[in-house]
Design a protein around this motif. Structure first.
Motif, PDB file in Angstrom:
ATOM      1  N   ASN A  58     -52.661  37.076  28.539  1.00  0.00           N
ATOM      2  CA  ASN A  58     -52.903  36.967  29.873  1.00  0.00           C
ATOM      3  C   ASN A  58     -53.083  35.555  30.501  1.00  0.00           C
ATOM      4  O   ASN A  58     -53.750  35.169  31.282  1.00  0.00           O
ATOM      5  N   GLY A  59     -52.069  34.750  29.955  1.00  0.00           N
ATOM      6  CA  GLY A  59     -52.000  33.292  30.502  1.00  0.00           C
ATOM      7  C   GLY A  59     -53.113  32.473  29.723  1.00  0.00           C
ATOM      8  O   GLY A  59     -53.124  31.276  30.414  1.00  0.00           O
ATOM      9  N   LYS A  60     -53.929  32.846  29.042  1.00  0.00           N
ATOM     10  CA  LYS A  60     -55.095  32.012  28.452  1.00  0.00           C
ATOM     11  C   LYS A  60     -54.880  31.855  26.945  1.00  0.00           C
ATOM     12  O   LYS A  60     -54.544  32.566  26.171  1.00  0.00           O
ATOM     13  N   GLN A  61     -55.159  30.650  26.593  1.00  0.00           N
ATOM     14  CA  GLN A  61     -55.028  30.316  25.015  1.00  0.00           C
ATOM     15  C   GLN A  61     -56.406  30.110  24.471  1.00  0.00           C
ATOM     16  O   GLN A  61     -57.302  29.745  25.323  1.00  0.00           O
ATOM     17  N   ASN A  62     -56.549  30.525  23.172  1.00  0.00           N
ATOM     18  CA  ASN A  62     -57.719  30.309  22.428  1.00  0.00           C
ATOM     19  C   ASN A  62     -57.304  29.574  21.254  1.00  0.00           C
ATOM     20  O   ASN A  62     -56.747  30.391  20.031  1.00  0.00           O
ATOM     21  N   ALA A  63     -57.343  28.410  21.039  1.00  0.00           N
ATOM     22  CA  ALA A  63     -56.731  27.639  20.014  1.00  0.00           C
ATOM     23  C   ALA A  63     -57.461  27.906  18.685  1.00  0.00           C
ATOM     24  O   ALA A  63     -59.021  27.739  18.393  1.00  0.00           O
ATOM     25  N   ASP A  64     -56.781  28.350  17.705  1.00  0.00           N
ATOM     26  CA  ASP A  64     -57.246  28.451  16.099  1.00  0.00           C
ATOM     27  C   ASP A  64     -58.380  29.643  16.147  1.00  0.00           C
ATOM     28  O   ASP A  64     -59.325  29.433  15.367  1.00  0.00           O
ATOM     29  N   ALA A  65     -58.271  30.641  16.921  1.00  0.00           N
ATOM     30  CA  ALA A  65     -58.933  31.409  16.833  1.00  0.00           C
ATOM     31  C   ALA A  65     -59.026  32.788  15.816  1.00  0.00           C
ATOM     32  O   ALA A  65     -60.322  33.408  15.731  1.00  0.00           O
ATOM     33  N   ALA A  66     -58.217  32.604  15.203  1.00  0.00           N
ATOM     34  CA  ALA A  66     -57.875  33.697  14.253  1.00  0.00           C
ATOM     35  C   ALA A  66     -57.208  32.926  12.934  1.00  0.00           C
ATOM     36  O   ALA A  66     -56.601  31.889  12.979  1.00  0.00           O
TER      37      ALA A  66
END
Length: 93
Positions: A58-66
């Motif tokens: 939804n337009g937000k990024q979470n870098a290296d979260a997985a």
């Protein structure tokens, strides 16, 4: 189990494997449209080299979260091609 980030289910499975308090989801249970490969890698002395995904929801990024281990040591064969989460991703039943 469900992995949720930014109010969206990004993975769901009844067959997670728990190691060191992390639920590892089978790779085929993730919703691939939310994942982008990252250049980040890390080493676990007993599991092997981890590769990472950045989440885009939804337009937000979470870098290296997985992270996942495409190649694992003999001690960690049960989590080969399984994905685990951190950085604010909620794992719930």
């Amino acid at each position: 189990m469900k992995a949720i980030w930014n109010d969206t289910i990004i993975a769901e499975s009844n067959n997670t494997i728990v190691i060191e308090g992390n639920h590892y989801f089978p790779h085929d249970s993730i919703k691939k449209e939310f994942y982008t490969s990252s250049d980040t890698h890390s080493i676990c002395p007993w599991k092997g080299q981890a590769h990472y995904y950045t989440l885009d929801v939804n337009g937000k990024q979470n870098a290296d979260a997985a992270w996942f281990y495409p190649e694992v040591s003999e001690l960690a064969t049960s989590i080969k091609n399984h994905v685990a989460f951190w950085k604010g991703v909620q794992v719930v039943e």
